[in-house]
Design an enzyme around this catalytic site. Structure first.
Site, PDB file in Angstrom:
ATOM      1  N   ASP A  29       0.856  -1.187   0.000  1.00  0.00           N
ATOM      2  CA  ASP A  29       0.000   0.000   0.000  1.00  0.00           C
ATOM      3  C   ASP A  29       0.896   1.243   0.000  1.00  0.00           C
ATOM      4  OD1 ASP A  29      -3.179   0.591   1.203  1.00  0.00           O
ATOM      5  OD2 ASP A  29      -1.735   2.219   1.000  1.00  0.00           O
ATOM      6  N   ILE A  30       0.573   2.171  -0.879  1.00  0.00           N
ATOM      7  CA  ILE A  30       1.447   3.340  -1.034  1.00  0.00           C
ATOM      8  C   ILE A  30       1.289   4.364   0.101  1.00  0.00           C
ATOM      9  CG2 ILE A  30       0.023   4.911  -2.411  1.00  0.00           C
ATOM     10  CD1 ILE A  30       2.531   4.969  -4.334  1.00  0.00           C
ATOM     11  N   ASN A  86     -12.977  -3.160   2.304  1.00  0.00           N
ATOM     12  CA  ASN A  86     -13.983  -2.099   2.293  1.00  0.00           C
ATOM     13  C   ASN A  86     -14.766  -2.272   0.992  1.00  0.00           C
ATOM     14  OD1 ASN A  86     -13.026  -0.995   4.723  1.00  0.00           O
ATOM     15  ND2 ASN A  86     -11.477   0.202   3.649  1.00  0.00           N
ATOM     16  N   GLN A  93     -14.511   2.469   0.850  1.00  0.00           N
ATOM     17  CA  GLN A  93     -13.684   2.059  -0.286  1.00  0.00           C
ATOM     18  C   GLN A  93     -13.309   3.309  -1.067  1.00  0.00           C
ATOM     19  OE1 GLN A  93     -15.478   0.194  -3.760  1.00  0.00           O
ATOM     20  NE2 GLN A  93     -14.019  -1.485  -3.619  1.00  0.00           N
ATOM     21  N   HIS A  99     -10.074  -5.088  -3.247  1.00  0.00           N
ATOM     22  CA  HIS A  99      -8.744  -5.349  -2.685  1.00  0.00           C
ATOM     23  C   HIS A  99      -8.880  -5.806  -1.242  1.00  0.00           C
ATOM     24  CE1 HIS A  99      -9.769  -1.082  -2.351  1.00  0.00           C
ATOM     25  NE2 HIS A  99      -9.157  -1.093  -1.187  1.00  0.00           N
ATOM     26  N   HIS A 101      -6.973  -5.913   2.222  1.00  0.00           N
ATOM     27  CA  HIS A 101      -5.838  -5.361   2.987  1.00  0.00           C
ATOM     28  C   HIS A 101      -5.297  -6.446   3.916  1.00  0.00           C
ATOM     29  CE1 HIS A 101      -6.786  -0.904   2.480  1.00  0.00           C
ATOM     30  NE2 HIS A 101      -7.965  -1.420   2.182  1.00  0.00           N
TER      31      HIS A 101
HETATM   32  P1  5GP Z   1      -9.663   1.395   0.513  1.00  0.00           P
HETATM   33  O1  5GP Z   1      -9.861   2.588   1.377  1.00  0.00           O
HETATM   34  O2  5GP Z   1     -10.294   1.586  -0.858  1.00  0.00           O
HETATM   35  O3  5GP Z   1     -10.068   0.117   1.165  1.00  0.00           O
HETATM   36  O4  5GP Z   1      -8.096   1.259   0.301  1.00  0.00           O
HETATM   37  C1  5GP Z   1      -7.437   1.701  -0.842  1.00  0.00           C
HETATM   38  C2  5GP Z   1      -5.984   1.639  -0.502  1.00  0.00           C
HETATM   39  O5  5GP Z   1      -5.259   1.839  -1.695  1.00  0.00           O
HETATM   40  C3  5GP Z   1      -5.554   2.719   0.478  1.00  0.00           C
HETATM   41  O6  5GP Z   1      -5.013   2.111   1.649  1.00  0.00           O
HETATM   42  C4  5GP Z   1      -4.538   3.527  -0.295  1.00  0.00           C
HETATM   43  O7  5GP Z   1      -3.466   3.921   0.495  1.00  0.00           O
HETATM   44  C5  5GP Z   1      -4.107   2.585  -1.395  1.00  0.00           C
HETATM   45  N1  5GP Z   1      -3.717   3.227  -2.644  1.00  0.00           N
HETATM   46  C6  5GP Z   1      -4.313   4.274  -3.254  1.00  0.00           C
HETATM   47  N2  5GP Z   1      -3.677   4.578  -4.421  1.00  0.00           N
HETATM   48  C7  5GP Z   1      -2.650   3.694  -4.518  1.00  0.00           C
HETATM   49  C8  5GP Z   1      -1.625   3.513  -5.500  1.00  0.00           C
HETATM   50  O8  5GP Z   1      -1.518   4.212  -6.503  1.00  0.00           O
HETATM   51  N3  5GP Z   1      -0.736   2.508  -5.268  1.00  0.00           N
HETATM   52  C9  5GP Z   1      -0.823   1.703  -4.164  1.00  0.00           C
HETATM   53  N4  5GP Z   1       0.108   0.761  -4.020  1.00  0.00           N
HETATM   54  N5  5GP Z   1      -1.773   1.853  -3.214  1.00  0.00           N
HETATM   55  C10 5GP Z   1      -2.682   2.833  -3.394  1.00  0.00           C
END
Ligand code: 5GP
Ligand code: ZN
Length: 145
Positions: A29-30, A86, A93, A99, A101
């Site tokens: 995760d970035i 999420n 999300q 995805h 985590h």
């Molecule tokens: P969500 O909140 O949708 O469950 O999590 C999305 C995750 O994707 C977040 O933890 C966010 O930090 C990560 N993320 C967003 N953009 C990028 C990206 O360009 N590269 C990577 N590796 N992770 C990302």
């Protein structure tokens, strides 16, 4: 449709890859909540878990379990892990591509989790984790797969 995770799958966006196997990809995760935060995705785009085929649903968790075991076996600090999905924007999300985590936890790290949660709305402004560090963690976890 522009999806950052599809761009990663195509190789059009950078990622620190932990696992690239069959229909699944795992990468760091970035904006990590905690060190060693990995995301596992199906390569095929779908926003919601129910849009995946049953074999993809099962495969996602199988890949996640492998990654979690590797995180535990790697030098990346971990006591236990969260598995988290999420499933849609109302459920937080932010990237509309399924995805899973895998978030390593260490004893006593709760203040760091709360700090990461508090910073979450501003995370894009606060900057991404250093690529070199993410590459190092990805290699350490991959070596333990
Ligand atoms: P969500 O909140 O949708 O469950 O999590 C999305 C995750 O994707 C977040 O933890 C966010 O930090 C990560 N993320 C967003 N953009 C990028 C990206 O360009 N590269 C990577 N590796 N992770 C990302
Ligand atoms: Zn996508």
């Amino acid at each position: 449709m522009s999806c950052i995770f599809c761009a990663i799958v195509r190789g059009d966006a950078e990622a620190s890859v932990v696992l690239d196997e069959g229909d699944f990809l795992a990468f760091m995760d970035i904006y990590p909540f905690l060190p060693g935060h990995v995301l596992i995705i199906p390569k095929r785009h779908a926003q919601y878990v129910h849009e995946l085929e049953p074999a993809e649903q099962a495969g996602l968790f199988t890949a996640g379990a492998r990654v979690a075991a590797a995180v535990r076996a790697s030098p990346v600090p971990s006591g236990d892990v969260h598995f988290l999905v999420n499933d849609g924007p109302i459920a937080n999300q932010t990237v509309p591509h399924v995805h899973l985590h895998v978030l390593p936890r260490t004893r006593g790290d709760l203040p760091k989790v709360f700090a990461a949660l508090a910073k979450r709305p501003a995370v894009a402004l606060l900057g991404q984790a250093r690529r070199a560090l993410l590459d190092e963690q990805a290699a350490a976890i991959a070596a333990a797969l």
